[in-house]
Design a protein around this motif. Structure first.
Motif, PDB file in Angstrom:
ATOM      1  N   MET A 148      42.408  17.269   1.096  1.00  0.00           N
ATOM      2  CA  MET A 148      42.436  16.540   2.371  1.00  0.00           C
ATOM      3  C   MET A 148      42.213  15.040   2.143  1.00  0.00           C
ATOM      4  N   ILE A 149      41.316  14.727   1.209  1.00  0.00           N
ATOM      5  CA  ILE A 149      41.055  13.310   0.910  1.00  0.00           C
ATOM      6  C   ILE A 149      42.312  12.679   0.300  1.00  0.00           C
ATOM      7  N   ILE A 159      42.967  13.821   9.017  1.00  0.00           N
ATOM      8  CA  ILE A 159      43.505  15.017   8.368  1.00  0.00           C
ATOM      9  C   ILE A 159      42.703  16.221   8.850  1.00  0.00           C
ATOM     10  N   ILE A 160      43.408  17.273   9.254  1.00  0.00           N
ATOM     11  CA  ILE A 160      42.714  18.512   9.596  1.00  0.00           C
ATOM     12  C   ILE A 160      43.152  19.597   8.608  1.00  0.00           C
ATOM     13  N   VAL A 212      39.017  15.177   7.841  1.00  0.00           N
ATOM     14  CA  VAL A 212      38.803  13.804   7.369  1.00  0.00           C
ATOM     15  C   VAL A 212      39.267  12.933   8.534  1.00  0.00           C
ATOM     16  N   CYS A 213      38.332  12.181   9.102  1.00  0.00           N
ATOM     17  CA  CYS A 213      38.645  11.426  10.322  1.00  0.00           C
ATOM     18  C   CYS A 213      38.786   9.940  10.023  1.00  0.00           C
ATOM     19  N   HIS A 256      47.474  14.522  10.266  1.00  0.00           N
ATOM     20  CA  HIS A 256      48.214  15.451   9.416  1.00  0.00           C
ATOM     21  C   HIS A 256      47.358  16.686   9.161  1.00  0.00           C
ATOM     22  N   GLY A 257      48.028  17.769   8.858  1.00  0.00           N
ATOM     23  CA  GLY A 257      47.322  19.024   8.585  1.00  0.00           C
ATOM     24  C   GLY A 257      47.580  19.463   7.156  1.00  0.00           C
ATOM     25  N   VAL A 258      46.523  19.833   6.457  1.00  0.00           N
ATOM     26  CA  VAL A 258      46.660  20.416   5.122  1.00  0.00           C
ATOM     27  C   VAL A 258      46.608  21.930   5.298  1.00  0.00           C
ATOM     28  N   LEU A 259      47.620  22.626   4.806  1.00  0.00           N
ATOM     29  CA  LEU A 259      47.670  24.082   4.981  1.00  0.00           C
ATOM     30  C   LEU A 259      46.760  24.749   3.949  1.00  0.00           C
ATOM     31  N   PHE A 260      45.898  25.590   4.447  1.00  0.00           N
ATOM     32  CA  PHE A 260      44.896  26.244   3.595  1.00  0.00           C
ATOM     33  C   PHE A 260      45.231  27.729   3.502  1.00  0.00           C
ATOM     34  N   ARG A 261      45.405  28.206   2.271  1.00  0.00           N
ATOM     35  CA  ARG A 261      45.710  29.633   2.106  1.00  0.00           C
ATOM     36  C   ARG A 261      44.635  30.341   1.300  1.00  0.00           C
ATOM     37  N   GLY A 262      43.487  29.679   1.153  1.00  0.00           N
ATOM     38  CA  GLY A 262      42.397  30.262   0.362  1.00  0.00           C
ATOM     39  C   GLY A 262      41.468  31.106   1.226  1.00  0.00           C
ATOM     40  N   ARG A 263      40.265  31.296   0.754  1.00  0.00           N
ATOM     41  CA  ARG A 263      39.291  32.141   1.439  1.00  0.00           C
ATOM     42  C   ARG A 263      38.358  31.292   2.284  1.00  0.00           C
ATOM     43  N   ARG A 264      38.269  31.654   3.566  1.00  0.00           N
ATOM     44  CA  ARG A 264      37.318  31.001   4.468  1.00  0.00           C
ATOM     45  C   ARG A 264      36.327  32.076   4.927  1.00  0.00           C
ATOM     46  N   PHE A 265      35.063  31.743   4.867  1.00  0.00           N
ATOM     47  CA  PHE A 265      34.035  32.688   5.295  1.00  0.00           C
ATOM     48  C   PHE A 265      33.379  32.135   6.540  1.00  0.00           C
ATOM     49  N   ASP A 266      33.447  32.915   7.589  1.00  0.00           N
ATOM     50  CA  ASP A 266      32.845  32.506   8.857  1.00  0.00           C
ATOM     51  C   ASP A 266      31.429  33.075   8.883  1.00  0.00           C
ATOM     52  N   THR A 267      30.446  32.238   9.127  1.00  0.00           N
ATOM     53  CA  THR A 267      29.092  32.788   9.231  1.00  0.00           C
ATOM     54  C   THR A 267      28.575  32.649  10.662  1.00  0.00           C
TER      55      THR A 267
END
Ligand code: G1P
Length: 303
Positions: A148-149, A159-160, A212-213, A256-267
């Motif tokens: 994202m950076i 960037i989101i 990243v704002c 802009h959006g960065v596409l994320f296809r990895g693992r996200r863990f919601d807590t």
């Protein structure tokens, strides 16, 4: 055009009431709940530091002194562990104090994520900055923040991070409309909606808790009225920047959006918190040898 202003600061809103985890969160902040043996907030600060962001500002609420204690030295405890020669525990106690320069600003009233981010304005100044939400843990295998950076350096603006989910899950998130760019994993955002009705979601791609704002977000947030849930939404301010850029009527930089296809863990909810705990335990070499065979046996005996 390269946008060279370096991203050095991270903002982490932690003021949430943790209502879904009461009574555990009555006296303990939600982000201090442990995933295995580290509080959730430590994983987030580790991620920020790992992406080179060593200035971390936590936006806190009521009764959150324990967070500051976690990132400060504990001299008595260190002395006791040192006297016992327990280096492993001593390192564990010191580790959170060595990650980053952590500072705090108080959000006086819980008026939403956008309002929490606005509380960082003085500390951040006129620089791009990252926002990390404490409820979302991102697998260390994916250098999402680093990507994202890099996207900010290439495209400027904000960037989101976007992740594809089944259509019936979009109503719990910010949802994006976008068009492609020359980069396969980066899209140009044309619209954003916070927690739309399923039938009104512009896509299946949700906003996850990494941003990243551009500092232009602050003046937009000051003008952003309460939105979904009566709260000032970061999504709404980012939408303003995206739409202004799309229609070429302002210069806050687009989104802009960065596409994320990895693992996200919601807590953030109990089911996901439990899953995250089990997955993290299974991924820990020091625990897995005993824990995984036990888990297999336990599950196969479940009715
Ligand atoms: C926040 C944002 C939402 C985003 C989500 C990611 O919602 O407002 O746009 O999709 O984080 O976790 P919250 O979960 O705080 O309600």
């Amino acid at each position: 055009m390269a946008h060279t202003g370096a991203v050095t600061k991270a903002v982490v809103p932690v003021a949430g009431l943790g209502t879904r985890f009461l009574p555990a969160t009555k006296a303990t902040p939600k982000v201090m709940m442990p995933i295995v043996d580290k509080p959730a907030i430590q994983y987030v600060v580790e991620e920020a530091a790992g992406a080179g962001l060593e200035d971390v500002l936590l936006i806190t609420g009521d009764n959150q002194e324990s967070i500051a204690e976690h990132f400060s030295r504990a001299y008595e405890l260190e002395k006791a562990l040192s006297a016992k020669g327990n280096d492993r525990a001593l390192n564990a106690v010191r580790a959170p104090t060595q990650l980053a320069e952590v500072s705090y600003v108080r959000q006086d009233s819980p008026r939403g994520l956008g309002h929490a981010v606005l509380c960082a304005a003085d500390h951040v100044g006129n620089e791009p900055f990252a926002v990390l939400l404490g409820d979302d843990l991102i697998s260390a295998d994916d250098d999402l923040l680093g990507r994202m950076i890099a996207a900010r350096q290439r495209y400027g603006g904000s960037i989101i991070a976007l992740m594809e989910v089944p259509a019936d899950q979009t109503s719990a998130y910010g949802v994006a409309a976008f068009k492609p760019t020359d980069d396969a994993d980066i899209v140009a955002i044309t619209d954003l909606v916070e927690k739309p009705e399923t039938s009104e979601a512009p896509s299946n791609w949700i906003v996850i808790g990494r941003y990243v704002c551009d500092p232009a977000i602050f003046s937009v947030l000051r003008e952003t009225p309460p939105g979904r849930g009566g709260e000032i939404q970061l999504t709404d301010a980012l939408r303003t920047l995206a739409v202004a850029d799309r229609d070429a009527c302002a210069d806050g930089g687009g989104v802009h959006g960065v596409l994320f296809r990895g693992r996200r863990f919601d807590t953030g909810n109990k089911q996901d918190f439990l899953r995250t705990t089990v997955e993290f335990a299974c991924a820990r070499p020091d625990l897995a040898a005993d824990f995984v065979p036990w888990l297999r046996e336990y599950v196969s005996a479940l009715k």
